[in-house]
Design a protein around this motif. Sequence first.
Motif, short mmCIF file in Angstrom:
data_model
loop_
_atom_site.label_atom_id
_atom_site.label_comp_id
_atom_site.label_asym_id
_atom_site.label_seq_id
_atom_site.Cartn_x
_atom_site.Cartn_y
_atom_site.Cartn_z
N TYR A 76 32.66 38.91 60.71
CA TYR A 76 32.08 39.61 61.85
C TYR A 76 31.01 38.73 62.48
CZ TYR A 76 34.29 43.67 59.63
OH TYR A 76 35.19 44.53 59.06
N VAL A 77 30.71 39.04 63.74
CA VAL A 77 29.68 38.28 64.47
C VAL A 77 28.78 39.26 65.22
CG1 VAL A 77 29.25 36.58 66.28
CG2 VAL A 77 31.19 36.28 64.75
N LYS A 78 27.47 38.96 65.22
CA LYS A 78 26.50 39.72 66.00
C LYS A 78 25.38 38.78 66.43
CE LYS A 78 23.50 42.58 64.16
NZ LYS A 78 22.84 43.78 63.55
N ASN A 79 25.16 38.66 67.73
CA ASN A 79 24.12 37.77 68.26
C ASN A 79 24.25 36.35 67.69
OD1 ASN A 79 23.02 39.98 69.63
ND2 ASN A 79 21.70 40.52 67.89
N ASN A 80 25.49 35.86 67.69
CA ASN A 80 25.81 34.50 67.21
C ASN A 80 25.57 34.31 65.71
OD1 ASN A 80 26.58 33.51 69.79
ND2 ASN A 80 24.41 33.23 70.32
N LEU A 81 25.36 35.40 64.99
CA LEU A 81 25.22 35.32 63.54
C LEU A 81 26.54 35.75 62.90
CD1 LEU A 81 23.41 34.96 61.02
CD2 LEU A 81 22.85 37.40 61.20
N SER A 82 27.09 34.87 62.07
CA SER A 82 28.37 35.18 61.42
C SER A 82 28.13 35.85 60.06
CB SER A 82 29.19 33.91 61.22
OG SER A 82 28.51 32.99 60.39
N LEU A 83 28.97 36.81 59.76
CA LEU A 83 28.90 37.56 58.51
C LEU A 83 30.26 37.48 57.83
CD1 LEU A 83 27.85 39.81 56.51
CD2 LEU A 83 28.67 41.47 58.21
N ASP A 84 30.28 37.03 56.58
CA ASP A 84 31.52 36.96 55.80
C ASP A 84 31.49 38.01 54.70
OD1 ASP A 84 33.09 34.58 56.82
OD2 ASP A 84 31.15 33.64 56.46
N ILE A 85 32.59 38.75 54.59
CA ILE A 85 32.72 39.75 53.54
C ILE A 85 34.01 39.49 52.78
CG2 ILE A 85 32.84 42.20 52.97
CD1 ILE A 85 31.42 42.84 55.55
N GLU A 86 33.88 39.17 51.51
CA GLU A 86 35.04 38.93 50.64
C GLU A 86 35.26 40.15 49.76
OE1 GLU A 86 34.91 35.19 48.58
OE2 GLU A 86 33.69 34.27 50.17
N MET A 87 36.47 40.68 49.81
CA MET A 87 36.83 41.86 49.02
C MET A 87 37.88 41.46 47.98
SD MET A 87 35.21 44.61 50.23
CE MET A 87 36.23 46.01 49.75
N ARG A 88 37.67 41.91 46.75
CA ARG A 88 38.64 41.63 45.69
C ARG A 88 38.85 42.91 44.86
NH1 ARG A 88 35.93 36.67 46.46
NH2 ARG A 88 37.42 34.94 46.77
N TYR A 89 40.12 43.24 44.65
CA TYR A 89 40.49 44.45 43.92
C TYR A 89 40.88 44.06 42.51
CZ TYR A 89 43.09 48.78 42.87
OH TYR A 89 43.55 49.95 42.31
N LEU A 90 40.10 44.52 41.52
CA LEU A 90 40.34 44.18 40.12
C LEU A 90 40.67 45.42 39.32
CD1 LEU A 90 37.35 42.48 40.95
CD2 LEU A 90 38.44 41.10 39.20
N GLN A 91 41.53 45.25 38.30
CA GLN A 91 41.96 46.37 37.46
C GLN A 91 41.88 45.99 35.99
OE1 GLN A 91 45.67 48.17 38.60
NE2 GLN A 91 45.37 47.76 40.76
N ASN A 92 41.87 47.03 35.13
CA ASN A 92 41.88 46.85 33.67
C ASN A 92 40.76 45.93 33.21
OD1 ASN A 92 44.32 48.44 33.47
ND2 ASN A 92 45.43 46.64 34.21
N LEU A 93 39.57 46.16 33.72
CA LEU A 93 38.44 45.29 33.42
C LEU A 93 37.83 45.59 32.06
CD1 LEU A 93 36.54 45.22 36.85
CD2 LEU A 93 37.99 43.44 35.87
N TYR A 94 37.56 44.52 31.31
CA TYR A 94 36.80 44.64 30.08
C TYR A 94 35.42 44.02 30.25
CZ TYR A 94 41.07 46.19 27.85
OH TYR A 94 42.19 46.91 27.52
N ASN A 95 35.23 43.37 31.39
CA ASN A 95 33.92 42.81 31.72
C ASN A 95 33.75 42.90 33.23
OD1 ASN A 95 31.56 41.46 32.04
ND2 ASN A 95 32.19 39.61 30.97
N ALA A 96 32.85 43.76 33.66
CA ALA A 96 32.61 43.95 35.09
C ALA A 96 31.22 43.46 35.47
CB ALA A 96 32.77 45.42 35.46
N ASP A 97 30.86 42.29 34.95
CA ASP A 97 29.55 41.71 35.20
C ASP A 97 29.61 40.89 36.49
OD1 ASP A 97 27.03 40.65 35.12
OD2 ASP A 97 27.45 39.23 33.50
N VAL A 98 29.11 41.45 37.60
CA VAL A 98 29.19 40.77 38.89
C VAL A 98 28.37 39.49 38.88
CG1 VAL A 98 28.70 40.99 41.35
CG2 VAL A 98 29.62 42.94 40.10
N GLY A 99 27.22 39.51 38.21
CA GLY A 99 26.42 38.30 38.11
C GLY A 99 27.18 37.16 37.45
N GLY A 100 27.97 37.50 36.43
CA GLY A 100 28.80 36.50 35.77
C GLY A 100 29.91 35.99 36.68
#
Length: 219
Positions: free
Chosen positions: A76-100
């Motif tokens: 997306y763009v607003k006032n010449n500033l670009s924004l990136d959004i990455e989406m990932r769909y995960l299943q059967n997680l045994y470790n959901a540590d986003v920091g990791g």
Amino acid sequence: MYWKQTRIKFLALIFGTGMLVLGKTIFFPNADKPIINTFVFPEEVPLAQWQPSVASPIKSLVEENPNLVTEKHYRYVKNNLSLDIEMRYLQNLYNADVGGYIQQYFAITSPAVMRQQKGVGYYGVGIDKYKAYLSSCINPRGNSTFTHTQFRENRYFKDITFDRIMPLLQGKEALLDKRCLWVHLSIPLRKSSPEAAYQVLEQVWFSWYRWWQPRFPKP
């Protein structure tokens, strides 16, 4: 008195969960097999005050993470500033540590700072070279999480409900719904301070979360 009541409720929950697992194991022995659900991200997602833009391909993590089903990049763009959004769909997680995840897949060595927003949940913010980022996990039930402990607590206290008993016993759903929509937002720092960039990302994140949470993929 409060802690005594909490302890009793917790023990009752553990006992009930144990009995449910025992019954499911006896009568539906194949119900614990991993559930793989297909899902297709929409081509466009509305975001107030931001205009959709052409997104370049993101680094695919499908081959690196066996629990990753699909991924999508929005820009997306607003006032010449670009924004990136990455989406990932995960299943059967045994470790959901986003920091990791951030350190492992994005090679970001500096730790993120965890924050919390009422009605949304936990998320982490940080700096990656010349970009500011915000990362979090949208849960199927309960608020967003950043650590595996938060994700696990959501599973125990939000997934085990009376309205899910029949789907569980019939093997249509897993006892603990270990799925996650991992969201990673980033904007260039330019001349702004990290805190100013975080505020922009937080405004986007709160809106993004409220759009996606009721639209979490069906099991």
